[in-house]
Design an enzyme around this catalytic site. Structure first.
Site, short mmCIF file in Angstrom:
data_model
loop_
_atom_site.label_atom_id
_atom_site.label_comp_id
_atom_site.label_asym_id
_atom_site.label_seq_id
_atom_site.Cartn_x
_atom_site.Cartn_y
_atom_site.Cartn_z
N ASP A 71 75.33 -40.77 -41.55
CA ASP A 71 74.17 -39.87 -41.59
C ASP A 71 74.43 -38.79 -42.63
OD1 ASP A 71 76.09 -38.45 -40.12
OD2 ASP A 71 74.63 -37.60 -38.73
N PHE B 190 77.37 -40.28 -48.78
CA PHE B 190 78.63 -39.75 -49.31
C PHE B 190 78.44 -38.79 -50.48
CE2 PHE B 190 79.86 -43.83 -47.36
CZ PHE B 190 80.81 -43.38 -46.46
#
Length: 215
Positions: A60, A73
């Protein structure tokens, strides 16, 4: 205001069957929701089904305001590298000899790397709080859609690997290792050399390698 589905993916049943309920729930939230509304579908806006060559699944968005911008990321330019991304870059430096200095991974997306979180929203300061909102149905459908031709799927950690049943066919490159989180990186992420392995597979299949280090 209703969320605008990414143009190249609107044919997925999720946008008719599930998104309206998610939109209603988000509209009733009293907490700050991240990333900003215009960036919720940024990963899918950046990579159409036709242009996607590699999929990296995240969990998430970063729950700190100003960090997440819709790509798993990745962080906005100028934001200090989160710990998982630091470990990703450490492994990249071992694998390829160098790594980017910024955490903005939009250059990966521009080369066909779909950086997709399995939950596309998070309340500020409450990591994983939207894991059961319904977003995972989109992840499942995206993976099924992308199974139509050989692609590379990078699945870091048990959560990402739980979506393997939605990847169909036998000719994909599926890389499964530990997650780059500081809690697990030394249990199989470090030393896995994912970047050179993906590039070797792409090259073997007559495709262009990803320039991972130019972020």
């Amino acid at each position: 205001m209703p969320l605008t589905p990414p143009a190249a993916w609107t044919h997925l049943p999720f946008f008719k069957d599930t998104l309206p309920a998610i939109t209603t729930k988000l509209a009733g939230e009293q907490r700050l929701i991240l990333p900003p509304e215009r960036q919720i579908f940024a990963a899918l806006d950046a990579c159409s089904p036709d242009t996607t060559r590699v999929v990296i699944l995240g969990q998430d968005p970063y729950p700190t305001p100003g960090h997440a911008h819709g790509l798993a990321f990745s962080v906005e330019p100028g934001v200090a590298l989160p710990r998982s991304l630091k470990n990703i870059y450490q492994e990249m430096a071992e694998d390829l000899g160098t790594a980017p200095t910024t955490g903005d991974l939009r250059s990966w997306a521009a080369q066909g790397v779909l950086l997709l979180n399995s939950a596309l929203t998070v309340p500020a300061g409450e990591a994983n709080a939207h894991k059961n909102l319904g977003w995972s149905k989109l992840t499942e459908q995206v993976l099924t859609e992308l199974s139509t031709k050989p692609r590379a799927f990078v699945l870091w950690g048990n959560h990402a690997q739980g979506f393997v049943p939605h990847i169909h066919g036998k000719h994909h490159f599926i890389l499964k290792t530990a997650h780059p989180s500081p809690l697990s990186a030394r249990r199989g992420f470090f030393g896995s050399r994912p970047f050179s392995k993906v590039n070797a597979w792409l090259k073997a299949n007559g495709d262009t390698e990803i320039n991972w280090t130019d972020a």
